[in-house]
Design an enzyme around this catalytic site. Structure first.
Site, mmCIF file in Angstrom:
data_model
loop_
_atom_site.group_PDB
_atom_site.id
_atom_site.type_symbol
_atom_site.label_atom_id
_atom_site.label_comp_id
_atom_site.label_asym_id
_atom_site.label_seq_id
_atom_site.Cartn_x
_atom_site.Cartn_y
_atom_site.Cartn_z
ATOM 1 N N TYR A 140 0.767 6.075 4.753
ATOM 2 C CA TYR A 140 0.440 4.796 4.630
ATOM 3 C C TYR A 140 -0.229 4.302 6.046
ATOM 4 O O TYR A 140 0.402 4.556 6.913
ATOM 5 C CB TYR A 140 1.574 4.015 4.403
ATOM 6 C CG TYR A 140 1.343 2.383 4.111
ATOM 7 C CD1 TYR A 140 0.584 1.760 2.932
ATOM 8 C CD2 TYR A 140 1.448 1.549 5.004
ATOM 9 C CE1 TYR A 140 0.586 0.700 2.491
ATOM 10 C CE2 TYR A 140 1.167 0.207 4.911
ATOM 11 C CZ TYR A 140 0.725 -0.139 3.828
ATOM 12 O OH TYR A 140 0.404 -1.541 3.553
ATOM 13 N N ASP A 181 -4.025 -9.929 -1.737
ATOM 14 C CA ASP A 181 -4.411 -9.345 -0.464
ATOM 15 C C ASP A 181 -6.159 -9.517 -0.527
ATOM 16 O O ASP A 181 -6.719 -9.723 0.642
ATOM 17 C CB ASP A 181 -4.549 -7.735 -0.327
ATOM 18 C CG ASP A 181 -2.832 -7.547 -0.425
ATOM 19 O OD1 ASP A 181 -2.084 -8.419 -0.926
ATOM 20 O OD2 ASP A 181 -2.405 -6.269 0.091
ATOM 21 N N GLU A 212 -0.941 -0.698 -11.954
ATOM 22 C CA GLU A 212 -0.681 -1.882 -10.749
ATOM 23 C C GLU A 212 -1.301 -2.871 -11.391
ATOM 24 O O GLU A 212 -0.877 -4.013 -11.053
ATOM 25 C CB GLU A 212 -1.293 -1.341 -9.396
ATOM 26 C CG GLU A 212 -0.875 -2.086 -8.302
ATOM 27 C CD GLU A 212 -1.597 -1.550 -6.910
ATOM 28 O OE1 GLU A 212 -2.353 -0.285 -7.057
ATOM 29 O OE2 GLU A 212 -1.393 -2.146 -5.945
ATOM 30 N N GLY A 260 0.353 -12.087 -1.033
ATOM 31 C CA GLY A 260 0.469 -11.081 -1.980
ATOM 32 C C GLY A 260 -0.739 -10.911 -2.750
ATOM 33 O O GLY A 260 -0.766 -10.010 -3.460
HETATM 34 C C1 GLC Z 1 -0.413 -4.861 -2.414
HETATM 35 C C2 GLC Z 1 -0.541 -6.122 -3.279
HETATM 36 C C3 GLC Z 1 0.867 -6.803 -2.965
HETATM 37 C C4 GLC Z 1 1.971 -6.003 -3.120
HETATM 38 C C5 GLC Z 1 1.852 -4.645 -2.504
HETATM 39 C C6 GLC Z 1 2.924 -3.573 -2.999
HETATM 40 O O1 GLC Z 1 -0.856 -4.804 -1.498
HETATM 41 O O2 GLC Z 1 -1.396 -7.110 -3.025
HETATM 42 O O3 GLC Z 1 1.189 -8.011 -3.535
HETATM 43 O O4 GLC Z 1 3.285 -6.513 -2.681
HETATM 44 O O5 GLC Z 1 0.631 -4.077 -3.030
HETATM 45 O O6 GLC Z 1 3.017 -3.446 -4.551
#
Ligand code: GLC
Length: 450
Positions: free
Chosen positions: A81, A169, A400, A167
């Site tokens: 990551y 992004d 996702e 959230g």
């Molecule tokens: C992405 C999403 C975010 C979320 C993360 C982990 O970065 O945009 O909202 O918290 O993934 O799922």
């Protein structure tokens, strides 16, 4: 248990890492802030202790200034990551815990309403009661962070300076602010992305965008992540609809909890009064018939119809007329052959049905809008929001995010982004519980109940 319920249990268990849950194993191998909130709601159906430990683990990363970081790096050896804990260097702030390592920004403060949700499901469980008592002041402290550090003009609305905090992004709502950033490449630290090795690049942000994410991270770090320089200098400074709606709903939940146990809620009520009226007057966009985020740097509304505006329903912010407009909008999308709820305006040239927050459907936002619509008695639309997510997951898997155009979705065999996704499982589990209840539980309308 039916098949779908069994799968939710399986995914939540598989992603559990002895104390916290990863959103999905390779792409996101740590604990994420608002994911943990939704995931806790899912765990509560199968393992109440996981549900409580999930939030405890998250708050073990809380900073002295109250901030709950957006990532908690419980394992320091995971290398799949970027940006990892060493790049964030949270220790530039003396209030960051040495362990666990964390990022330096936050995410939508869902934990107040998650606590209320757990309490609603287990009203008399001694473990839950003890847990709520322990976590309540920590959650209040996390709200204080927003009102002290992210609302320097004491307006009642918090700002964000990094898209990852919201959230959402990669939403087009950040485009104009990101375009303002002029990068001096001799100053930008070298970095290697990991996400495009693990997921289809067409579903991920572009390199130019990523450079700007790193620029803003660096700006935060230079200001030890909470200094006044952020407000003074950041080219991206936005009062975001979803962040503020979630904060307001969580304030309300904390007020309910405090009142039930006889704890002081004076400060919460003060925040709340100011926040709701400011949200209503500043973020309503009469031209678009929705709430829109506000660009504090550019001093204007960000004129896009997107999922953040709809989450105001969850915090019971709109008046009846405004709520009706939001409901009508969703009904029209349904009639035009879209699954609900696309994350971005399907009629905008910026709409991209595949790319990260620029169009696809996400489970946590469907969850927020589902309960939001229920608040106002729009039970038929709520039922569509629920059914659409369940249908997508049944057909395409626990991904996702998902394709919102029904015609195109029919040609697909999978969703987008990561698979076996924890909050997708959690939101589906909770919405399964609702059954056909969206229509039957008329008595709950307006009560803000889950
Ligand atoms: C992405 C999403 C975010 C979320 C993360 C982990 O970065 O945009 O909202 O918290 O993934 O799922």
């Amino acid at each position: 248990m039916d098949q779908l319920t069994r799968e939710t249990a399986h995914i939540l268990e598989q992603n559990w890492r002895n104390g916290f849950t990863v959103p999905t194993s390779k792409l996101y191998p740590f604990q994420w802030n608002w994911d943990a909130g939704f995931t806790s709601i899912g765990h509560a159906y199968f393992h109440l202790d996981y549900a409580l430990r999930e939030l405890q683990s998250l708050f073990s990363g809380q900073w002295a200034n109250g901030m709950v970081p957006h990532i908690i790096f419980h394992s320091e050896n995971e290398t799949t990551y970027f940006p990892n804990h060493d790049f964030w260097a949270a220790e530039v702030n003396p209030g960051a815990p040495g362990k666990p390592k964390t990022s330096g920004i936050t995410q939508p403060p869902v934990h107040g309403f998650v606590l209320e949700n757990l309490l609603h499901k287990f009203p008399d469980n001694p473990a839950v009661l003890a847990f709520v008592k322990d976590l309540f002041p920590k959650v209040v402290q996390s709200h204080r962070f927003f009102y002290i550090y992210r609302d320097p003009q004491r307006e009642g609305l918090c700002f964000t300076y990094h898209p990852w905090e919201s959230g959402r992004d990669n939403s087009p709502i950040w485009d104009e602010s990101l375009a303002r950033i002029v990068i001096d490449y001799s100053q930008l630290p070298a970095y290697t992305r990991q996400d495009t090795k693990l997921a289809d690049a067409a579903e991920r942000p572009t390199t130019a965008q990523y450079d700007r994410y790193v620029y803003l991270l660096q700006l935060g770090k230079n200001n030890r992540y909470d200094g006044p320089g952020i407000f003074a200098e950041s080219p991206l400074l936005v009062q975001d609809t979803l962040m503020n709606a979630v904060l307001i709903r969580s304030n309300q939940s904390l007020i309910h909890i405090g009142q039930r146990f006889g704890w002081d809620t004076g400060e919460l009520q003060e925040w709340q009064q100011q926040a709701i009226s400011r949200f209503r007057e500043k973020l309503w966009n009469a031209e678009l018939g929705t709430f829109t985020s506000y660009d504090l740097r550019g001093q204007h509304a960000i004129p896009h119809r997107e999922i953040g505006g709809l989450t105001a329903l969850f915090a019971q912010i709109p008046n009846t007329e405004q709520a009706t407009l939001l409901n009508d909008y969703l009904r029209s999308l349904h009639q035009r052959g879209y699954y609900l709820c696309p994350s971005f305006d399907v009629d905008s040239p910026l709409f991209d049905s595949r790319r990260y927050w620029r169009g696809p459907i996400w489970s946590p936002t469907n969850w927020l809008v589902y309960f939001g619509l229920k608040n106002y008695g729009f039970l038929d639309t709520a039922a569509i929001v629920r059914a659409d997510l369940l249908e997508l997951v049944e057909k395409l898997g626990f991904y996702e995010y998902f394709e919102p155009q029904k015609r195109l979705a029919q040609t697909l065999t999978t969703g987008y982004g990561g698979n076996h996704f924890a909050w997708t499982a959690a939101c589906v589990r909770d919405l399964l519980q609702e059954g056909e209840g969206a229509r039957s539980r008329k008595s709950e309308v307006g009560s803000g109940k889950f």
